[in-house]
Write a protein that holds these residues in place. Structure first.
Motif, PDB file in Angstrom:
ATOM      1  N   SER A  66      -5.606   4.626  -1.047  1.00 46.41           N
ATOM      2  CA  SER A  66      -4.407   4.032  -0.443  1.00 46.41           C
ATOM      3  C   SER A  66      -4.202   4.533   0.985  1.00 46.41           C
ATOM      4  N   LEU A  67      -4.464   5.811   1.208  1.00 45.31           N
ATOM      5  CA  LEU A  67      -4.341   6.354   2.569  1.00 45.31           C
ATOM      6  C   LEU A  67      -5.376   5.731   3.514  1.00 45.31           C
ATOM      7  N   VAL A  68      -6.615   5.651   3.048  1.00 46.15           N
ATOM      8  CA  VAL A  68      -7.670   5.059   3.874  1.00 46.15           C
ATOM      9  C   VAL A  68      -7.381   3.576   4.116  1.00 46.15           C
ATOM     10  N   ALA A  69      -6.932   2.886   3.082  1.00 48.37           N
ATOM     11  CA  ALA A  69      -6.674   1.449   3.191  1.00 48.37           C
ATOM     12  C   ALA A  69      -5.507   1.150   4.130  1.00 48.37           C
ATOM     13  N   ARG A 112       0.827  -1.217   0.000  1.00 53.71           N
ATOM     14  CA  ARG A 112       0.000   0.000   0.000  1.00 53.71           C
ATOM     15  C   ARG A 112       0.862   1.269   0.000  1.00 53.71           C
ATOM     16  N   PHE A 113       2.000   1.231   0.682  1.00 59.14           N
ATOM     17  CA  PHE A 113       2.913   2.374   0.617  1.00 59.14           C
ATOM     18  C   PHE A 113       3.417   2.566  -0.817  1.00 59.14           C
ATOM     19  N   THR A 167     -13.669  -5.369  -1.699  1.00 58.74           N
ATOM     20  CA  THR A 167     -14.472  -4.917  -2.832  1.00 58.74           C
ATOM     21  C   THR A 167     -13.874  -3.657  -3.466  1.00 58.74           C
ATOM     22  N   LEU A 168     -13.509  -2.689  -2.636  1.00 52.92           N
ATOM     23  CA  LEU A 168     -12.950  -1.449  -3.177  1.00 52.92           C
ATOM     24  C   LEU A 168     -11.577  -1.662  -3.806  1.00 52.92           C
ATOM     25  N   VAL A 203      -7.016  10.486 -16.100  1.00 58.69           N
ATOM     26  CA  VAL A 203      -5.900   9.750 -15.496  1.00 58.69           C
ATOM     27  C   VAL A 203      -5.473  10.425 -14.201  1.00 58.69           C
ATOM     28  N   THR A 204      -5.407  11.744 -14.220  1.00 59.18           N
ATOM     29  CA  THR A 204      -5.037  12.484 -13.013  1.00 59.18           C
ATOM     30  C   THR A 204      -6.099  12.293 -11.928  1.00 59.18           C
ATOM     31  N   ALA A 205      -7.363  12.319 -12.304  1.00 57.31           N
ATOM     32  CA  ALA A 205      -8.438  12.117 -11.332  1.00 57.31           C
ATOM     33  C   ALA A 205      -8.394  10.705 -10.750  1.00 57.31           C
ATOM     34  N   ILE A 206      -8.153   9.702 -11.579  1.00 59.55           N
ATOM     35  CA  ILE A 206      -8.064   8.321 -11.096  1.00 59.55           C
ATOM     36  C   ILE A 206      -6.899   8.180 -10.126  1.00 59.55           C
ATOM     37  N   SER A 207      -5.797   8.831 -10.431  1.00 59.33           N
ATOM     38  CA  SER A 207      -4.649   8.777  -9.514  1.00 59.33           C
ATOM     39  C   SER A 207      -4.971   9.446  -8.179  1.00 59.33           C
ATOM     40  N   GLY A 208      -5.760  10.507  -8.229  1.00 68.12           N
ATOM     41  CA  GLY A 208      -6.181  11.157  -6.987  1.00 68.12           C
ATOM     42  C   GLY A 208      -7.044  10.245  -6.136  1.00 68.12           C
ATOM     43  N   VAL A 209      -7.973   9.554  -6.786  1.00 70.60           N
ATOM     44  CA  VAL A 209      -8.825   8.602  -6.061  1.00 70.60           C
ATOM     45  C   VAL A 209      -7.989   7.450  -5.513  1.00 70.60           C
ATOM     46  N   ALA A 210      -7.040   6.966  -6.312  1.00 77.26           N
ATOM     47  CA  ALA A 210      -6.174   5.873  -5.860  1.00 77.26           C
ATOM     48  C   ALA A 210      -5.320   6.299  -4.676  1.00 77.26           C
TER      49      ALA A 210
END
Length: 166
Positions: free
Chosen positions: A64-67, A18-19, A84-85, A53-60
């Motif tokens: 990652s922080l939440v996970a 995750r890091f 699931t997520l 792509v930039t938006a998807i990276s923001g969501v990822a």
């Protein structure tokens, strides 16, 4: 005892991966922002795929922080949501790599034709930024798939423990 050790090992491995996800997602945001800034500075149209792509990276990055927190202290229900997520993030990451492949894998001539407006203004978009983003997106896809499988494995271990103690 063996299940507890397996779960601890899987969680530690998941945290490490995750890091990596967090780092690679931030790098993709930086590379794409640099590319898009070059286009914006010359008042050129931004390709919708690169903004996506930039938006998807923001969501990822946010996931990652939440996970990272969920991996440490997730209960059974949160573990199901996490699994699931993670699968959804794998799909988003595949879509991200597919969107980047259009420009990253095309020929120099095709790239020049695609960004002809930018070249007329005296700006040559850097194809290497897109190639680097594409490579990192592929690695990030593999990392998301790995954590998805690890989350599923931890979920199955906990499910087996629940059945054993009933």
């Amino acid at each position: 005892m063996a299940d507890a050790l397996n779960e601890a090992f899987l969680k530690l491995t998941s945290l490490t991966i995750r890091f990596g996800q967090l780092t690679f997602s931030l790098v993709i945001i930086g590379l794409m922002s640099q590319f898009l800034t070059g286009l914006c500075d010359r008042d050129l149209a931004l390709p919708a795929t690169h903004v996506a792509v930039t938006a998807i990276s923001g969501v990822a990055t946010a996931w990652s922080l939440v996970a990272l927190l969920l991996t440490c202290c997730a209960g059974k229900i949160m573990l199901e949501i996490e699994t699931t997520l993670d699968a959804v993030c794998v799909l988003m990451s595949i879509a991200q790599a597919a969107m980047l492949s259009q420009d990253a894998l095309c020929s120099v001539r095709g790239f020049a034709q695609r960004y002809a407006d930018a070249i007329h203004v005296g700006f040559l978009p850097d194809k290497d930024l897109l190639r680097a983003s594409f490579g990192i997106a592929i690695v990030n896809t593999i990392l998301f798939a790995s954590t998805s499988l690890l989350s599923w494995a931890v979920f199955m271990i906990r499910r087996r423990q629940d059945r054993r103690y009933k």
